[in-house]
Design a protein around this motif. Structure first.
Motif, PDB file in Angstrom:
ATOM      1  N   ILE A 252       0.852  -1.195   0.000  1.00 47.70           N
ATOM      2  CA  ILE A 252       0.000   0.000   0.000  1.00 47.70           C
ATOM      3  C   ILE A 252       0.884   1.240   0.000  1.00 47.70           C
ATOM      4  O   ILE A 252       2.077   1.160   0.276  1.00 47.70           O
ATOM      5  N   THR A 253       0.290   2.369  -0.309  1.00 46.28           N
ATOM      6  CA  THR A 253       1.039   3.620  -0.241  1.00 46.28           C
ATOM      7  C   THR A 253       0.992   4.155   1.187  1.00 46.28           C
ATOM      8  O   THR A 253       0.064   3.853   1.948  1.00 46.28           O
ATOM      9  N   LYS A 254       1.977   4.976   1.522  1.00 40.33           N
ATOM     10  CA  LYS A 254       2.039   5.541   2.880  1.00 40.33           C
ATOM     11  C   LYS A 254       0.797   6.353   3.220  1.00 40.33           C
ATOM     12  O   LYS A 254       0.307   6.296   4.341  1.00 40.33           O
ATOM     13  N   ASN A 255       0.291   7.102   2.244  1.00 40.33           N
ATOM     14  CA  ASN A 255      -0.840   7.962   2.556  1.00 40.33           C
ATOM     15  C   ASN A 255      -2.139   7.193   2.740  1.00 40.33           C
ATOM     16  O   ASN A 255      -3.152   7.775   3.080  1.00 40.33           O
ATOM     17  N   ALA A 256      -2.127   5.866   2.548  1.00 39.47           N
ATOM     18  CA  ALA A 256      -3.311   5.053   2.803  1.00 39.47           C
ATOM     19  C   ALA A 256      -3.433   4.689   4.283  1.00 39.47           C
ATOM     20  O   ALA A 256      -4.465   4.174   4.710  1.00 39.47           O
ATOM     21  N   ILE A 257      -2.402   4.964   5.066  1.00 39.55           N
ATOM     22  CA  ILE A 257      -2.441   4.656   6.498  1.00 39.55           C
ATOM     23  C   ILE A 257      -2.978   5.867   7.243  1.00 39.55           C
ATOM     24  O   ILE A 257      -2.511   6.988   7.074  1.00 39.55           O
ATOM     25  N   SER A 258      -3.978   5.627   8.075  1.00 42.40           N
ATOM     26  CA  SER A 258      -4.663   6.701   8.786  1.00 42.40           C
ATOM     27  C   SER A 258      -4.159   6.819  10.220  1.00 42.40           C
ATOM     28  O   SER A 258      -4.197   5.847  10.978  1.00 42.40           O
ATOM     29  N   LYS A 259      -3.694   8.007  10.585  1.00 39.81           N
ATOM     30  CA  LYS A 259      -3.255   8.257  11.960  1.00 39.81           C
ATOM     31  C   LYS A 259      -4.431   8.183  12.920  1.00 39.81           C
ATOM     32  O   LYS A 259      -4.325   7.597  13.988  1.00 39.81           O
ATOM     33  N   GLU A 260      -5.561   8.761  12.539  1.00 36.92           N
ATOM     34  CA  GLU A 260      -6.728   8.782  13.419  1.00 36.92           C
ATOM     35  C   GLU A 260      -7.232   7.370  13.715  1.00 36.92           C
ATOM     36  O   GLU A 260      -7.511   7.030  14.863  1.00 36.92           O
ATOM     37  N   LEU A 261      -7.346   6.529  12.683  1.00 30.40           N
ATOM     38  CA  LEU A 261      -7.816   5.154  12.898  1.00 30.40           C
ATOM     39  C   LEU A 261      -6.790   4.332  13.663  1.00 30.40           C
ATOM     40  O   LEU A 261      -7.154   3.527  14.527  1.00 30.40           O
ATOM     41  N   THR A 262      -5.509   4.533  13.360  1.00 31.96           N
ATOM     42  CA  THR A 262      -4.458   3.807  14.070  1.00 31.96           C
ATOM     43  C   THR A 262      -4.476   4.170  15.555  1.00 31.96           C
ATOM     44  O   THR A 262      -4.397   3.288  16.413  1.00 31.96           O
ATOM     45  N   ASP A 263      -4.604   5.452  15.862  1.00 26.52           N
ATOM     46  CA  ASP A 263      -4.656   5.880  17.261  1.00 26.52           C
ATOM     47  C   ASP A 263      -5.917   5.382  17.960  1.00 26.52           C
ATOM     48  O   ASP A 263      -5.905   5.118  19.160  1.00 26.52           O
ATOM     49  N   ALA A 264      -7.013   5.230  17.215  1.00 22.86           N
ATOM     50  CA  ALA A 264      -8.252   4.745  17.817  1.00 22.86           C
ATOM     51  C   ALA A 264      -8.163   3.254  18.159  1.00 22.86           C
ATOM     52  O   ALA A 264      -8.635   2.828  19.209  1.00 22.86           O
TER      53      ALA A 264
END
Length: 102
Positions: free
Chosen positions: A82-94
């Motif tokens: 996947i591309t880096k921008n496909a990773i979500s900080k908000e979802l990861t932190d949740a």
């Protein structure tokens, strides 16, 4: 006499328009810029072994980081690129809350 009253209304309306613009800036634009900056910092700090969540909700562990492509381990020897921008900080932190630093 009427002319003074009407010019006062113009200044009052102009003041309210400026006030509404200021509220818009402080409630929408500035927080969006802050989130964007946090997302960029998060993407720059991605490393192997880190648990992440993509914007589409896929959970996995980073196996390899190459420039803008990340190889994500999502299960038993199942990998996704996947591309880096496909990773979500908000979802990861949740899902995986950051550890509190003592």
């Amino acid at each position: 006499m009427t002319l003074l009253l009407q010019s006062g209304d113009i200044f009052t309306n102009g003041f309210f328009m400026i006030a509404m613009l200021a509220v818009l800036v402080f409630t929408m634009i500035i927080p969006q810029r802050r989130r964007s900056k946090q997302q960029k910092t998060f993407m720059a700090s991605l490393a192997k072994g880190q648990r992440v969540v993509t914007a589409s909700g896929i959970l996995g562990i980073i196996d390899k980081v190459e420039d803008n492509i990340i190889t994500l381990n999502v299960g038993n020897k199942t990998y996704l690129q996947i591309t880096k921008n496909a990773i979500s900080k908000e979802l990861t932190d949740a899902i995986y809350p950051p550890k509190a630093e003592a």
